[in-house]
Design a protein around this motif. Structure first.
Motif, mmCIF file in Angstrom:
data_model
loop_
_atom_site.group_PDB
_atom_site.id
_atom_site.type_symbol
_atom_site.label_atom_id
_atom_site.label_comp_id
_atom_site.label_asym_id
_atom_site.label_seq_id
_atom_site.Cartn_x
_atom_site.Cartn_y
_atom_site.Cartn_z
ATOM 1 N N UNK A 16 5.237 2.292 -14.526
ATOM 2 C CA UNK A 16 6.361 2.419 -13.593
ATOM 3 C C UNK A 16 5.986 1.978 -12.179
ATOM 4 N N UNK A 17 4.711 2.152 -11.799
ATOM 5 C CA UNK A 17 4.308 1.817 -10.434
ATOM 6 C C UNK A 17 4.459 0.329 -10.169
ATOM 7 N N UNK A 18 4.099 -0.511 -11.134
ATOM 8 C CA UNK A 18 4.295 -1.951 -10.964
ATOM 9 C C UNK A 18 5.780 -2.287 -10.862
ATOM 10 N N UNK A 19 6.588 -1.668 -11.714
ATOM 11 C CA UNK A 19 8.026 -1.947 -11.703
ATOM 12 C C UNK A 19 8.629 -1.550 -10.360
ATOM 13 N N UNK A 20 8.239 -0.396 -9.849
ATOM 14 C CA UNK A 20 8.793 0.075 -8.582
ATOM 15 C C UNK A 20 8.348 -0.800 -7.416
ATOM 16 N N UNK A 21 7.081 -1.237 -7.421
ATOM 17 C CA UNK A 21 6.620 -2.094 -6.323
ATOM 18 C C UNK A 21 7.316 -3.449 -6.378
#
Length: 485
Positions: free
Chosen positions: A147-152
């Protein structure tokens, strides 16, 4: 620089790390895991962002990073980040990692980029000389929450859209296009065979087909021109642009502070001959991290010259070198880039890397996430001129490299580009994570898309506040900034 002789330089893995036991669950079991995770972490929960009361000072985090960077280059980094909230965001990977740490997560881990903003995607040549589109920066890569990659990535499109002056509705459409494509591609990869996932890639010709229905004839022509330009960006082009002849020998041009030849950093009589000998040793040692056929190829080139070169916004101040080598004659160049690899900004939040050498961490992550990687991608550990031990990864400086021109994108073009980036990130995650469980978690509705669009908008507001904090820090004299060149 001198290479440090220790076993972790070539093996890289931490001695205490035990072999990882792999659980082979059935597809139905993996689907059940994904659905169960929705109960623990509803998809709508990803949409919230509120600044914590004990949130670290963003400027202090930048100052912390500056302590391990080249002091005279740090003001240049701040100067580049001051250009706009978007350029600030590009340099704020640590700030966002700190912010993402307490946010909801499904519990599924993949190899993540750690800095998956829209400018860290681009085109480059595969070893088979095909032009591919993929993620192209892995300085922060580590296993972590997908999720962190998607959010960034999503927030980067919201922030870039604001920079371009797009309406709130257009920005939301761009972000949702990105996330919806990510979700759709994960669903496709969940149904695919393992080898088909591994072989998946996006060739530029296919990319142009994807963009065709979303751009005008003029925009399509510009994209094709940019692709043609990328094919010219190779060692020969760098050789022509970055070198000149001095007393019958080829030397890298001096253009401080962006390019500083080795002789300007280590004057004659200060051990320059020893440094040159050590650089040759570095290349010989680094070649051991390459495949055997590529070692032979590298050995056919002779080291000629080195210079320090300033790199992108987030990495300004880390040590990066360009090394000129020549092959069969004076018109057969190979330019390598040796880039310092420091601890990933993710490590304090998800745990230390399994690799003792951060250069190997970067290389391992890049090979895992990219469809194809540079044939000269490798790593080494060295002693710097100041006696400090540092890790590096090496690759070609240019090999048909190109990137999107974000500054001129229309909303329609950015939406199409966002889809391509979303698809690319999904493929990268599918290679290492439980793609079936993640697809099951995401589902077929747009619940996750809407939540991430909400998050991106709220976090873009936070990014603007952090940008203003940097502006205030420079105005007050707390930080020094330079515009550079």
């Amino acid at each position: 620089m001198s290479n440090e002789s220790r076993s972790t330089t070539t093996s890289g893995a931490r001695a205490a790390t035990a072999p990882r036991k792999v659980a082979h669950l059935t597809p139905d079991q993996r689907v059940a895991r994904g659905k169960a995770a929705r109960n623990e972490t509803p998809r709508r929960s990803h949409g919230s962002w509120e600044q914590a009361t004990n949130r670290p000072d963003p400027v202090a985090l930048l100052e912390e990073q500056a302590t391990s960077r080249v002091p005279e280059l740090v003001p240049l980094r701040y100067g580049r980040m001051l250009v706009s909230p978007f350029t600030f965001y590009r340099g704020a990977a640590l700030i966002m990692a700190s912010d993402l740490a307490p946010t909801p997560r499904s519990g599924f881990i993949t190899q993540i980029c750690g800095d998956a903003h829209l400018s860290n995607f681009g085109v480059f040549a595969s070893p088979e000389r095909r032009l591919l589109f993929d993620i192209n920066d892995f300085d922060e890569t580590l296993p972590g929450p997908w999720e962190w990659d998607v959010k960034r990535l999503a927030a980067s499109f919201e922030i870039a859209g604001r920079d371009r002056g797009f309406s709130a509705a257009d920005r939301r459409d761009v972000v949702r296009s990105c996330v919806a494509e990510y979700r759709a591609r994960v669903q496709l990869f969940a149904a695919a065979r393992n080898l088909d996932v591994w072989y998946a890639h996006i060739e530029v010709d296919k990319l142009l087909e994807i963009l065709e229905s979303s751009v005008t004839k003029k925009q399509r022509a510009k994209a094709q021109a940019n692709v043609a330009k990328a094919r010219t960006r190779d060692s020969m082009q760098a050789f022509t642009k970055l070198t000149h002849e001095v007393d019958g020998q080829r030397r890298i041009v001096s253009a401080p502070p962006l390019i500083v030849p080795i002789e300007d950093l280590v004057p004659e009589g200060s051990g320059r001959d020893d440094v040159e000998a050590e650089l040759r040793g570095l290349i010989r040692s680094y070649r051991r991290t390459l495949e055997t056929d590529r070692r032979e190829l590298l050995e056919s080139f002779d080291y000629v010259h080195t210079a320090r070169k300033v790199v992108g916004v987030g990495s300004v101040g880390t040590r990066a070198w360009i090394l000129l080598l020549l092959g069969r004659d004076g018109q057969d160049p190979l330019f390598l880039q040796a880039k310092e690899a420091q601890e990933s900004v993710l490590e304090r939040f998800v745990g230390a890397s399994r690799y003792a050498n951060h250069g190997q961490r970067v290389v391992a992550g890049q090979r895992l996430m990219q469809a194809a990687s540079d044939i000269f991608l490798g790593w080494q550990r060295v002693n710097g001129f100041d006696g400090e031990v540092r890790d590096y990864y090496l690759r070609q400086l240019r090999d048909w490299k190109g990137s999107a021109d974000v500054d001129t994108m229309s909303a329609g073009v950015m939406s199409a580009y966002a889809r391509v980036c979303g698809a690319t990130l999904a493929r990268a995650h599918a290679r290492s994570g439980d793609r079936i469980a993640i697809a099951s978690y995401l589902g077929t509705s747009d619940a996750f898309d809407r939540a991430i669009a909400d998050f991106a908008s709220a976090y873009a507001d936070q990014n603007e506040r952090d940008y203003e904090a940097l502006v205030a820090a420079v105005r007050s004299g707390r930080l020094e900034a330079e515009s550079g060149m």
